[in-house]
Design a protein around this motif. Structure first.
Motif, PDB file in Angstrom:
ATOM      1  N   SER A 187       1.214  -1.279  -0.053  1.00 31.81           N
ATOM      2  CA  SER A 187       0.140   0.038   0.180  1.00 31.81           C
ATOM      3  C   SER A 187       0.762   1.240   0.215  1.00 31.81           C
ATOM      4  O   SER A 187       1.915   1.267   0.728  1.00 31.81           O
ATOM      5  CB  SER A 187      -1.092  -0.400   1.735  1.00 31.81           C
ATOM      6  OG  SER A 187      -1.650   0.993   1.691  1.00 31.81           O
ATOM      7  N   TRP A 188       0.182   2.458  -0.387  1.00 29.51           N
ATOM      8  CA  TRP A 188       0.754   3.544  -0.278  1.00 29.51           C
ATOM      9  C   TRP A 188       0.496   4.355   0.869  1.00 29.51           C
ATOM     10  O   TRP A 188      -0.458   3.800   1.325  1.00 29.51           O
ATOM     11  CB  TRP A 188       1.023   4.189  -1.402  1.00 29.51           C
ATOM     12  CG  TRP A 188       1.086   4.130  -2.970  1.00 29.51           C
ATOM     13  CD1 TRP A 188       0.603   3.485  -3.848  1.00 29.51           C
ATOM     14  CD2 TRP A 188       2.886   4.162  -3.438  1.00 29.51           C
ATOM     15  NE1 TRP A 188       0.955   3.190  -5.159  1.00 29.51           N
ATOM     16  CE2 TRP A 188       2.074   3.258  -4.642  1.00 29.51           C
ATOM     17  CE3 TRP A 188       3.828   5.523  -3.362  1.00 29.51           C
ATOM     18  CZ2 TRP A 188       3.617   3.472  -5.496  1.00 29.51           C
ATOM     19  CZ3 TRP A 188       4.828   5.625  -4.001  1.00 29.51           C
ATOM     20  CH2 TRP A 188       4.539   3.946  -5.059  1.00 29.51           C
ATOM     21  N   TYR A 189       1.456   5.052   1.619  1.00 30.24           N
ATOM     22  CA  TYR A 189       1.521   5.666   2.834  1.00 30.24           C
ATOM     23  C   TYR A 189       1.780   7.432   2.315  1.00 30.24           C
ATOM     24  O   TYR A 189       2.749   7.825   2.250  1.00 30.24           O
ATOM     25  CB  TYR A 189       0.785   5.299   4.159  1.00 30.24           C
ATOM     26  CG  TYR A 189       3.254   5.539   3.734  1.00 30.24           C
ATOM     27  CD1 TYR A 189       3.662   6.488   5.123  1.00 30.24           C
ATOM     28  CD2 TYR A 189       4.102   4.628   4.185  1.00 30.24           C
ATOM     29  CE1 TYR A 189       5.027   6.940   5.172  1.00 30.24           C
ATOM     30  CE2 TYR A 189       5.415   4.636   3.819  1.00 30.24           C
ATOM     31  CZ  TYR A 189       5.345   5.909   4.629  1.00 30.24           C
ATOM     32  OH  TYR A 189       7.207   5.589   5.050  1.00 30.24           O
ATOM     33  N   TYR A 190       0.932   8.015   2.537  1.00 28.58           N
ATOM     34  CA  TYR A 190       1.104   9.868   2.450  1.00 28.58           C
ATOM     35  C   TYR A 190       2.254  10.079   3.505  1.00 28.58           C
ATOM     36  O   TYR A 190       1.474  10.342   4.923  1.00 28.58           O
ATOM     37  CB  TYR A 190       0.631  10.923   2.499  1.00 28.58           C
ATOM     38  CG  TYR A 190       0.296  11.964   1.591  1.00 28.58           C
ATOM     39  CD1 TYR A 190       1.389  12.506   1.275  1.00 28.58           C
ATOM     40  CD2 TYR A 190       0.930  13.177   3.186  1.00 28.58           C
ATOM     41  CE1 TYR A 190       2.037  13.688   0.539  1.00 28.58           C
ATOM     42  CE2 TYR A 190       1.017  14.159   3.172  1.00 28.58           C
ATOM     43  CZ  TYR A 190       1.789  14.970   2.159  1.00 28.58           C
ATOM     44  OH  TYR A 190       2.067  16.256   1.126  1.00 28.58           O
ATOM     45  N   ASP A 191       3.520  10.200   3.859  1.00 27.26           N
ATOM     46  CA  ASP A 191       4.865  10.972   5.009  1.00 27.26           C
ATOM     47  C   ASP A 191       4.317  12.185   4.718  1.00 27.26           C
ATOM     48  O   ASP A 191       4.867  13.119   3.457  1.00 27.26           O
ATOM     49  CB  ASP A 191       5.645  10.344   4.187  1.00 27.26           C
ATOM     50  CG  ASP A 191       6.918  10.386   5.543  1.00 27.26           C
ATOM     51  OD1 ASP A 191       6.796  11.057   5.905  1.00 27.26           O
ATOM     52  OD2 ASP A 191       7.763   9.857   5.636  1.00 27.26           O
ATOM     53  N   GLU A 192       4.053  12.966   5.565  1.00 25.34           N
ATOM     54  CA  GLU A 192       3.537  14.561   5.707  1.00 25.34           C
ATOM     55  C   GLU A 192       4.610  15.202   6.231  1.00 25.34           C
ATOM     56  O   GLU A 192       5.320  15.982   6.305  1.00 25.34           O
ATOM     57  CB  GLU A 192       2.803  14.796   7.013  1.00 25.34           C
ATOM     58  CG  GLU A 192       1.091  13.810   6.436  1.00 25.34           C
ATOM     59  CD  GLU A 192      -0.403  14.456   8.118  1.00 25.34           C
ATOM     60  OE1 GLU A 192       0.964  14.590   8.101  1.00 25.34           O
ATOM     61  OE2 GLU A 192      -0.611  13.901   7.712  1.00 25.34           O
ATOM     62  N   ARG A 193       6.084  14.555   6.804  1.00 21.91           N
ATOM     63  CA  ARG A 193       7.090  14.701   7.077  1.00 21.91           C
ATOM     64  C   ARG A 193       7.782  15.701   5.846  1.00 21.91           C
ATOM     65  O   ARG A 193       8.133  15.484   5.785  1.00 21.91           O
ATOM     66  CB  ARG A 193       7.660  13.890   8.184  1.00 21.91           C
ATOM     67  CG  ARG A 193       7.284  13.429   9.782  1.00 21.91           C
ATOM     68  CD  ARG A 193       8.047  12.463  10.035  1.00 21.91           C
ATOM     69  NE  ARG A 193       7.295  11.077   9.316  1.00 21.91           N
ATOM     70  CZ  ARG A 193       7.732   9.759   9.303  1.00 21.91           C
ATOM     71  NH1 ARG A 193       8.020   9.485  10.956  1.00 21.91           N
ATOM     72  NH2 ARG A 193       7.302   8.814   8.806  1.00 21.91           N
ATOM     73  N   SER A 194       7.956  14.028   4.712  1.00 28.44           N
ATOM     74  CA  SER A 194       8.699  14.582   3.761  1.00 28.44           C
ATOM     75  C   SER A 194       7.648  15.149   2.640  1.00 28.44           C
ATOM     76  O   SER A 194       8.377  15.470   0.942  1.00 28.44           O
ATOM     77  CB  SER A 194       9.538  14.205   3.030  1.00 28.44           C
ATOM     78  OG  SER A 194       8.525  12.746   2.728  1.00 28.44           O
ATOM     79  N   GLN A 195       6.794  15.002   2.905  1.00 29.44           N
ATOM     80  CA  GLN A 195       5.706  15.499   2.017  1.00 29.44           C
ATOM     81  C   GLN A 195       5.812  14.744   0.392  1.00 29.44           C
ATOM     82  O   GLN A 195       5.204  15.447  -0.237  1.00 29.44           O
ATOM     83  CB  GLN A 195       5.454  16.843   1.378  1.00 29.44           C
ATOM     84  CG  GLN A 195       5.417  18.037   3.353  1.00 29.44           C
ATOM     85  CD  GLN A 195       4.846  19.580   3.026  1.00 29.44           C
ATOM     86  OE1 GLN A 195       5.002  20.045   1.393  1.00 29.44           O
ATOM     87  NE2 GLN A 195       4.525  20.056   3.320  1.00 29.44           N
ATOM     88  N   GLU A 196       5.565  13.497   0.999  1.00 29.08           N
ATOM     89  CA  GLU A 196       5.313  12.963  -0.585  1.00 29.08           C
ATOM     90  C   GLU A 196       4.839  11.356  -0.069  1.00 29.08           C
ATOM     91  O   GLU A 196       4.858  10.794   0.867  1.00 29.08           O
ATOM     92  CB  GLU A 196       6.673  12.576  -1.221  1.00 29.08           C
ATOM     93  CG  GLU A 196       7.969  11.829   0.128  1.00 29.08           C
ATOM     94  CD  GLU A 196       9.398  11.747  -0.492  1.00 29.08           C
ATOM     95  OE1 GLU A 196       9.231  11.847  -1.778  1.00 29.08           O
ATOM     96  OE2 GLU A 196      10.383  11.568  -0.256  1.00 29.08           O
ATOM     97  N   PHE A 197       4.340  11.170  -1.323  1.00 29.10           N
ATOM     98  CA  PHE A 197       3.782   9.140  -1.281  1.00 29.10           C
ATOM     99  C   PHE A 197       4.790   8.578  -0.541  1.00 29.10           C
ATOM    100  O   PHE A 197       5.772   8.336  -1.986  1.00 29.10           O
ATOM    101  CB  PHE A 197       2.752   8.823  -2.184  1.00 29.10           C
ATOM    102  CG  PHE A 197       1.402   9.561  -2.082  1.00 29.10           C
ATOM    103  CD1 PHE A 197       0.485   8.697  -0.942  1.00 29.10           C
ATOM    104  CD2 PHE A 197       1.129  11.151  -2.565  1.00 29.10           C
ATOM    105  CE1 PHE A 197      -0.863   9.293  -1.107  1.00 29.10           C
ATOM    106  CE2 PHE A 197      -0.174  11.451  -2.509  1.00 29.10           C
ATOM    107  CZ  PHE A 197      -1.371  11.102  -1.578  1.00 29.10           C
ATOM    108  N   LYS A 198       4.939   7.243   0.116  1.00 25.97           N
ATOM    109  CA  LYS A 198       5.576   6.200  -0.063  1.00 25.97           C
ATOM    110  C   LYS A 198       5.373   4.380   0.043  1.00 25.97           C
ATOM    111  O   LYS A 198       3.792   4.854   0.439  1.00 25.97           O
ATOM    112  CB  LYS A 198       7.113   6.261   1.449  1.00 25.97           C
ATOM    113  CG  LYS A 198       7.746   7.598   1.310  1.00 25.97           C
ATOM    114  CD  LYS A 198       8.381   8.113   2.099  1.00 25.97           C
ATOM    115  CE  LYS A 198       9.513   9.391   2.402  1.00 25.97           C
ATOM    116  NZ  LYS A 198      10.296   8.991   3.499  1.00 25.97           N
ATOM    117  N   LYS A 199       5.517   3.889  -0.182  1.00 29.35           N
ATOM    118  CA  LYS A 199       5.055   2.308  -0.255  1.00 29.35           C
ATOM    119  C   LYS A 199       5.605   1.804   0.985  1.00 29.35           C
ATOM    120  O   LYS A 199       6.159   1.725   1.702  1.00 29.35           O
ATOM    121  CB  LYS A 199       5.923   1.855  -1.486  1.00 29.35           C
ATOM    122  CG  LYS A 199       4.829   0.638  -2.358  1.00 29.35           C
ATOM    123  CD  LYS A 199       4.340   0.103  -3.644  1.00 29.35           C
ATOM    124  CE  LYS A 199       3.626  -0.434  -4.599  1.00 29.35           C
ATOM    125  NZ  LYS A 199       4.001  -0.844  -5.416  1.00 29.35           N
TER     126      LYS A 199
END
Length: 297
Positions: free
Chosen positions: A5-17
């Protein structure tokens, strides 16, 4: 069930798997990071489809979060799917060659790639389809061109394709096939994980060997999906799905009728008379789909 699944990392402001395996490791090694990711899961690199983590039982992985907002522009048949539906879907996803049968036709699919629970927008509605096959080729070859090298595949156990979906796919010029799982391919609810995997392998092998019989539901077209031939009496006849159809001409006008089942006859559908033989043929395809799903005509 998806295992990534993808998640949104607000710390880096990008999507990660992320993956089921990674989150299980974080749950015991870094609880804070585990909870952070768990609350920010999405199906793809946008925030349109929230996901939830399922880490217990047989169906472990990620599934779509239930929608309680009343938004009907998104339709998923899999949110409350049965274990039988899930197991057969996973089994079908493992085959690289599959024979599908519909009407009087038999088509062998040579599958280049498969995606599980893929989304598509048809006529303004988002659908999440069980399986999407990108085809390398077909036998007969004509179907590869007719279907634009792809096939959307729905597995029917407890949730059938409804009429709106069939119509929307036809409008979008997308080919949709529905397969009804027979009782002898069921999964028992208390099956162990080991038993589930063995059962799935057994069923996948049966699919490779025997193929599946189903209903080719929709594709925008000028002609019927079925193979029609003339009877000894000179009437056009065809077997579509589980029923035989015969086109007859009215004795009282220029319109036509469709005879099916035990002598039942339709002279119009959706308030429109069958003014030509081609009208009757095209409507027979859709009527056969409704009969296949046990709907009233």
């Amino acid at each position: 069930m998806l295992i990534t699944s993808w998640y949104y990392d607000e710390r880096s402001q990008e999507f990660k798997k992320t993956s089921l395996k990674e989150l299980k490791r974080l749950e015991y090694g870094n609880k804070e990071e585990f909870l952070y990711i768990k609350e920010r899961l999405y199906r793809s690199q946008n925030k349109s489809v929230p996901m939830i983590l399922v880490r217990k039982g047989i169906n472990q992985g990620f599934r779509r979060k239930g929608n309680s907002t009343g938004n009907h522009t998104s339709k998923s048949r899999g949110e409350c799917e049965s274990l039988t539906h899930q197991g057969n879907k996973e089994a079908l996803a493992t085959v690289d060659e599959l024979i599908i049968m519909f009407n009087d036709e038999k088509v062998k699919l040579f599958i280049k790639s498969v995606e599980v629970e893929k989304e598509i927008v048809c006529n303004g509605t988002i659908y999440e389809i069980d399986l999407f096959f990108e085809l390398e080729r077909t036998e007969p070859t004509v179907y590869y061109d007719q279907w634009n090298g792809k096939l959307w595949f729905e597995v029917f156990h407890t949730c059938k394709v409804d009429s709106k979906q069939a119509e929307d796919f036809a409008i979008a010029n997308e080919t949709l096939f529905e397969y009804k799982v027979p009782n002898f391919f069921n999964f028992v609810n208390n099956i162990s994980l080991e038993g589930y995997e063995k059962r799935k392998l057994f069923i996948a092998e049966k699919y490779r060997k025997n193929g599946v019989y189903g209903c080719l539901i929709s594709k925008t077209r000028q002609e019927s999906l079925a193979y029609w031939k003339k009877s000894q009496k000179g009437n056009w006849t065809a077997r579509i799905g589980e029923h035989s159809f015969t086109i007859v001409k009215s004795k009282f006008g220029e319109n036509y009728g469709l005879v099916y089942g035990n002598g039942k006859c339709l002279w119009q559908y959706n308030g429109k008379k069958f003014l030509t033989i081609d009208d009757a043929k095209r409507n027979a395809d859709f009527i056969a789909f409704k009969l296949y799903n046990g709907e009233k005509i």
